[in-house]
Design an enzyme around this catalytic site. Sequence first.
Site, PDB file in Angstrom:
ATOM      1  N   THR A  24     -62.272 -63.331 -38.231  1.00  0.00           N
ATOM      2  CA  THR A  24     -62.768 -62.771 -36.979  1.00  0.00           C
ATOM      3  C   THR A  24     -64.059 -61.988 -37.182  1.00  0.00           C
ATOM      4  O   THR A  24     -64.322 -61.488 -38.279  1.00  0.00           O
ATOM      5  CB  THR A  24     -61.692 -61.823 -36.397  1.00  0.00           C
ATOM      6  N   ASP A  25     -64.821 -61.845 -36.094  1.00  0.00           N
ATOM      7  CA  ASP A  25     -66.040 -61.023 -36.171  1.00  0.00           C
ATOM      8  C   ASP A  25     -65.713 -59.529 -36.274  1.00  0.00           C
ATOM      9  O   ASP A  25     -66.568 -58.719 -36.619  1.00  0.00           O
ATOM     10  CB  ASP A  25     -66.954 -61.285 -34.968  1.00  0.00           C
ATOM     11  N   GLU A  26     -64.438 -59.158 -35.982  1.00  0.00           N
ATOM     12  CA  GLU A  26     -64.087 -57.732 -35.976  1.00  0.00           C
ATOM     13  C   GLU A  26     -64.186 -57.103 -37.358  1.00  0.00           C
ATOM     14  O   GLU A  26     -64.234 -55.885 -37.480  1.00  0.00           O
ATOM     15  CB  GLU A  26     -62.679 -57.530 -35.411  1.00  0.00           C
ATOM     16  N   TYR A  41     -55.815 -54.015 -37.373  1.00  0.00           N
ATOM     17  CA  TYR A  41     -55.950 -55.483 -37.320  1.00  0.00           C
ATOM     18  C   TYR A  41     -57.174 -55.937 -38.102  1.00  0.00           C
ATOM     19  O   TYR A  41     -57.079 -56.787 -38.997  1.00  0.00           O
ATOM     20  CB  TYR A  41     -56.052 -55.970 -35.862  1.00  0.00           C
ATOM     21  N   LYS A  48     -57.554 -58.188 -41.575  1.00  0.00           N
ATOM     22  CA  LYS A  48     -58.306 -59.452 -41.657  1.00  0.00           C
ATOM     23  C   LYS A  48     -59.419 -59.331 -42.707  1.00  0.00           C
ATOM     24  O   LYS A  48     -59.670 -60.254 -43.471  1.00  0.00           O
ATOM     25  CB  LYS A  48     -58.911 -59.829 -40.289  1.00  0.00           C
ATOM     26  N   PRO A  84     -55.705 -52.958 -15.939  1.00  0.00           N
ATOM     27  CA  PRO A  84     -55.955 -51.758 -16.754  1.00  0.00           C
ATOM     28  C   PRO A  84     -57.216 -51.868 -17.617  1.00  0.00           C
ATOM     29  O   PRO A  84     -57.207 -52.486 -18.675  1.00  0.00           O
ATOM     30  CB  PRO A  84     -54.701 -51.686 -17.640  1.00  0.00           C
ATOM     31  N   ARG A  89     -68.156 -57.906 -25.495  1.00  0.00           N
ATOM     32  CA  ARG A  89     -67.582 -58.953 -26.345  1.00  0.00           C
ATOM     33  C   ARG A  89     -68.379 -60.245 -26.127  1.00  0.00           C
ATOM     34  O   ARG A  89     -68.994 -60.440 -25.074  1.00  0.00           O
ATOM     35  CB  ARG A  89     -66.101 -59.198 -25.988  1.00  0.00           C
TER      36      ARG A  89
HETATM   37  P1  NAD Z   1     -51.994 -65.997 -31.828  1.00  0.00           P
HETATM   38  O1  NAD Z   1     -51.410 -64.630 -31.948  1.00  0.00           O
HETATM   39  O2  NAD Z   1     -52.087 -66.651 -30.517  1.00  0.00           O
HETATM   40  O3  NAD Z   1     -51.184 -66.994 -32.781  1.00  0.00           O
HETATM   41  C1  NAD Z   1     -50.774 -66.659 -34.073  1.00  0.00           C
HETATM   42  C2  NAD Z   1     -49.746 -67.687 -34.534  1.00  0.00           C
HETATM   43  O4  NAD Z   1     -49.353 -67.346 -35.868  1.00  0.00           O
HETATM   44  C3  NAD Z   1     -48.476 -67.711 -33.691  1.00  0.00           C
HETATM   45  O5  NAD Z   1     -48.106 -69.046 -33.411  1.00  0.00           O
HETATM   46  C4  NAD Z   1     -47.440 -67.043 -34.567  1.00  0.00           C
HETATM   47  O6  NAD Z   1     -46.119 -67.490 -34.355  1.00  0.00           O
HETATM   48  C5  NAD Z   1     -47.937 -67.412 -35.961  1.00  0.00           C
HETATM   49  N1  NAD Z   1     -47.492 -66.462 -36.970  1.00  0.00           N
HETATM   50  C6  NAD Z   1     -47.590 -65.099 -36.920  1.00  0.00           C
HETATM   51  N2  NAD Z   1     -47.022 -64.557 -38.013  1.00  0.00           N
HETATM   52  C7  NAD Z   1     -46.573 -65.591 -38.783  1.00  0.00           C
HETATM   53  C8  NAD Z   1     -45.903 -65.668 -40.027  1.00  0.00           C
HETATM   54  N3  NAD Z   1     -45.548 -64.562 -40.695  1.00  0.00           N
HETATM   55  N4  NAD Z   1     -45.601 -66.888 -40.526  1.00  0.00           N
HETATM   56  C9  NAD Z   1     -45.924 -68.013 -39.846  1.00  0.00           C
HETATM   57  N5  NAD Z   1     -46.553 -67.998 -38.648  1.00  0.00           N
HETATM   58  C10 NAD Z   1     -46.875 -66.806 -38.121  1.00  0.00           C
HETATM   59  O7  NAD Z   1     -53.405 -65.889 -32.552  1.00  0.00           O
HETATM   60  P2  NAD Z   1     -54.799 -66.605 -32.179  1.00  0.00           P
HETATM   61  O8  NAD Z   1     -55.503 -65.789 -31.183  1.00  0.00           O
HETATM   62  O9  NAD Z   1     -54.570 -68.045 -31.954  1.00  0.00           O
HETATM   63  O10 NAD Z   1     -55.561 -66.402 -33.571  1.00  0.00           O
HETATM   64  C11 NAD Z   1     -55.414 -67.348 -34.621  1.00  0.00           C
HETATM   65  C12 NAD Z   1     -56.275 -66.908 -35.801  1.00  0.00           C
HETATM   66  O11 NAD Z   1     -57.635 -66.822 -35.405  1.00  0.00           O
HETATM   67  C13 NAD Z   1     -55.905 -65.528 -36.344  1.00  0.00           C
HETATM   68  O12 NAD Z   1     -56.032 -65.559 -37.738  1.00  0.00           O
HETATM   69  C14 NAD Z   1     -56.944 -64.597 -35.738  1.00  0.00           C
HETATM   70  O13 NAD Z   1     -57.194 -63.497 -36.569  1.00  0.00           O
HETATM   71  C15 NAD Z   1     -58.157 -65.512 -35.676  1.00  0.00           C
HETATM   72  N6  NAD Z   1     -59.132 -65.216 -34.600  1.00  0.00           N
HETATM   73  C16 NAD Z   1     -58.719 -65.072 -33.294  1.00  0.00           C
HETATM   74  C17 NAD Z   1     -59.674 -64.849 -32.304  1.00  0.00           C
HETATM   75  C18 NAD Z   1     -59.290 -64.702 -30.851  1.00  0.00           C
HETATM   76  O14 NAD Z   1     -60.144 -64.387 -30.030  1.00  0.00           O
HETATM   77  N7  NAD Z   1     -58.053 -64.930 -30.469  1.00  0.00           N
HETATM   78  C19 NAD Z   1     -61.033 -64.776 -32.644  1.00  0.00           C
HETATM   79  C20 NAD Z   1     -61.394 -64.912 -33.987  1.00  0.00           C
HETATM   80  C21 NAD Z   1     -60.439 -65.158 -34.958  1.00  0.00           C
HETATM   81  O1  DAU Z   2     -63.520 -60.613 -31.657  1.00  0.00           O
HETATM   82  C1  DAU Z   2     -62.482 -61.467 -32.037  1.00  0.00           C
HETATM   83  C2  DAU Z   2     -61.159 -60.826 -31.704  1.00  0.00           C
HETATM   84  O2  DAU Z   2     -61.032 -60.865 -30.288  1.00  0.00           O
HETATM   85  C3  DAU Z   2     -59.966 -61.502 -32.361  1.00  0.00           C
HETATM   86  O3  DAU Z   2     -60.074 -61.367 -33.750  1.00  0.00           O
HETATM   87  C4  DAU Z   2     -58.656 -60.880 -31.885  1.00  0.00           C
HETATM   88  O4  DAU Z   2     -57.567 -61.600 -32.419  1.00  0.00           O
HETATM   89  C5  DAU Z   2     -58.623 -60.949 -30.372  1.00  0.00           C
HETATM   90  O5  DAU Z   2     -57.461 -60.296 -29.910  1.00  0.00           O
HETATM   91  C6  DAU Z   2     -59.864 -60.307 -29.760  1.00  0.00           C
HETATM   92  O6  DAU Z   2     -59.869 -58.869 -29.945  1.00  0.00           O
HETATM   93  P1  DAU Z   2     -60.317 -57.863 -28.765  1.00  0.00           P
HETATM   94  O7  DAU Z   2     -59.700 -56.559 -29.059  1.00  0.00           O
HETATM   95  O8  DAU Z   2     -61.775 -57.922 -28.557  1.00  0.00           O
HETATM   96  O9  DAU Z   2     -59.616 -58.620 -27.515  1.00  0.00           O
HETATM   97  P2  DAU Z   2     -58.767 -58.083 -26.277  1.00  0.00           P
HETATM   98  O10 DAU Z   2     -58.571 -59.246 -25.356  1.00  0.00           O
HETATM   99  O11 DAU Z   2     -57.567 -57.311 -26.700  1.00  0.00           O
HETATM  100  O12 DAU Z   2     -59.771 -57.056 -25.590  1.00  0.00           O
HETATM  101  C7  DAU Z   2     -61.054 -57.474 -25.123  1.00  0.00           C
HETATM  102  C8  DAU Z   2     -61.746 -56.254 -24.555  1.00  0.00           C
HETATM  103  O13 DAU Z   2     -61.053 -55.848 -23.344  1.00  0.00           O
HETATM  104  C9  DAU Z   2     -61.719 -55.029 -25.457  1.00  0.00           C
HETATM  105  O14 DAU Z   2     -62.918 -54.299 -25.304  1.00  0.00           O
HETATM  106  C10 DAU Z   2     -60.548 -54.200 -24.946  1.00  0.00           C
HETATM  107  C11 DAU Z   2     -60.561 -54.514 -23.447  1.00  0.00           C
HETATM  108  N1  DAU Z   2     -59.237 -54.475 -22.792  1.00  0.00           N
HETATM  109  C12 DAU Z   2     -58.237 -55.227 -23.324  1.00  0.00           C
HETATM  110  C13 DAU Z   2     -56.971 -55.213 -22.754  1.00  0.00           C
HETATM  111  C14 DAU Z   2     -55.853 -56.035 -23.358  1.00  0.00           C
HETATM  112  C15 DAU Z   2     -59.031 -53.716 -21.647  1.00  0.00           C
HETATM  113  O15 DAU Z   2     -59.965 -53.041 -21.147  1.00  0.00           O
HETATM  114  N2  DAU Z   2     -57.780 -53.703 -21.076  1.00  0.00           N
HETATM  115  C16 DAU Z   2     -56.737 -54.414 -21.599  1.00  0.00           C
HETATM  116  O16 DAU Z   2     -55.625 -54.346 -21.042  1.00  0.00           O
END
Ligand code: NAD
Ligand code: DAU
Length: 351
Positions: free
Chosen positions: A133-135, A158, A162, A213, A222
């Site tokens: 992730t970019d985080e 988190y 990562k 919220p 973002r």
């Molecule tokens: P998600 O939470 O939707 O899915 C995660 C999956 O991993 C689920 O199916 C869960 O059951 C499985 N999992 C969790 N713990 C496990 C374990 N111990 N053993 C086996 N499986 C397990 O996540 P996502 O948003 O699809 O993210 C996927 C990947 O991409 C993550 O590594 C996350 O850090 C990365 N990522 C996500 C985002 C985003 O915006 N969502 C952006 C950049 C990178």
């Molecule tokens: O940047 C990549 C990341 O993006 C991934 O690595 C993470 O897995 C993914 O969850 C996401 O992280 P963020 O924290 O940026 O995403 P989230 O959707 O939780 O929040 C997006 C923005 O919105 C953040 O500034 C927090 C805000 N937010 C989020 C929620 C859930 C709110 O204001 N209210 C909310 O209820």
Amino acid sequence: MENRRILITGGAGFIGSHVVRLFVNKYPAYNIYNLDVLTYAGNLENLRDIEEAENYKFLKADINDAVKIDSLFEEYKFDSVIHLAAESHVDRSITDPLAFVKTNVIGTLNLMNAARKFWKDNFNDKLFYHISTDEVYGSLGKAGLFTENTSYDPNSPYSASKASSDHFVRAYGETYSLPYIISNCSNNYGPNQFPEKLIPLFIHNIVNNKPLPVYGDGRYTRDWLFVKNHAEAIDLAFHKGQHKETYNIGGFNEWQNIDLIHLLCQIMDRKLNRKEGESARLITYVKDRPGHDKRYAIDASKINKELGWKPSVTFEEGLEKTIDWYLENKTWLDNVTSGNYKDYYKKQYSR
Ligand code: NAD
Ligand code: DAU
């Protein structure tokens, strides 16, 4: 290689399910193994359309169980890994950091240890592709972009977990010559995202006329990318990326939360035949997320120049598709928001 045996972890989750689908459909000669323990975020409904495909197999397993992971490598003889399984929600990492260390750090090590053992340090045609992730780069000021050379500076449990896993992947590359690629992507959105993340949570609340919220002043930024474009970038990096390299993936698409939320409300008013401004009236400012990163933005020029990737879906197009998917898949949304979700929601939003 024609007949790859690819282990995709976390394939029942949001991004993982799009990656699994793309690989199963695009590469019929490959065997795709989806390993997932099915946490609250994992959902096999996401893969109903491909679950009968001949080149697909689901393996229910926990990446924290090293013995099981070793035995699956022995049994299925994977030649590469695309590792997405993780605890992925920042807010949950604030309440339970240890769960993130276990899955995101130790789980990643268990996979790499199994790969080393089974591949016997003979790495021809092998690859460990770690999805990150970019985080990990922390927070930007008003200007500038994250490049592959930006120093790591994670602020949440988190992102620290990562970042740690990224460091371990690199260390295994240096110490044991494990062939790896890492990609660091910005915020994904699209169908099948669990409604704890901003966009699906707000869609769900708008449909149900519940408060929206907004954390803090809502002026957090973002960089949003449509999930299918991320899956395409992963496909390219997997096949054409340089080993031992990192690729940043992003949408060139920065939005302050509050502006995005207003756009979402406008589209939802139209889709739900509501009066203009009706959904926006649900906006409620709430207590900020601790350690909230101000701004993320990715410079994705390396993957563009080296591999020719760029996002093909515009934000307006992607958001419409996403909203339509949630409105058409009410049962999916109802199923994932029953039971434990209600407890999570109450705890998270009554702080
Ligand atoms: P998600 O939470 O939707 O899915 C995660 C999956 O991993 C689920 O199916 C869960 O059951 C499985 N999992 C969790 N713990 C496990 C374990 N111990 N053993 C086996 N499986 C397990 O996540 P996502 O948003 O699809 O993210 C996927 C990947 O991409 C993550 O590594 C996350 O850090 C990365 N990522 C996500 C985002 C985003 O915006 N969502 C952006 C950049 C990178
Ligand atoms: O940047 C990549 C990341 O993006 C991934 O690595 C993470 O897995 C993914 O969850 C996401 O992280 P963020 O924290 O940026 O995403 P989230 O959707 O939780 O929040 C997006 C923005 O919105 C953040 O500034 C927090 C805000 N937010 C989020 C929620 C859930 C709110 O204001 N209210 C909310 O209820």
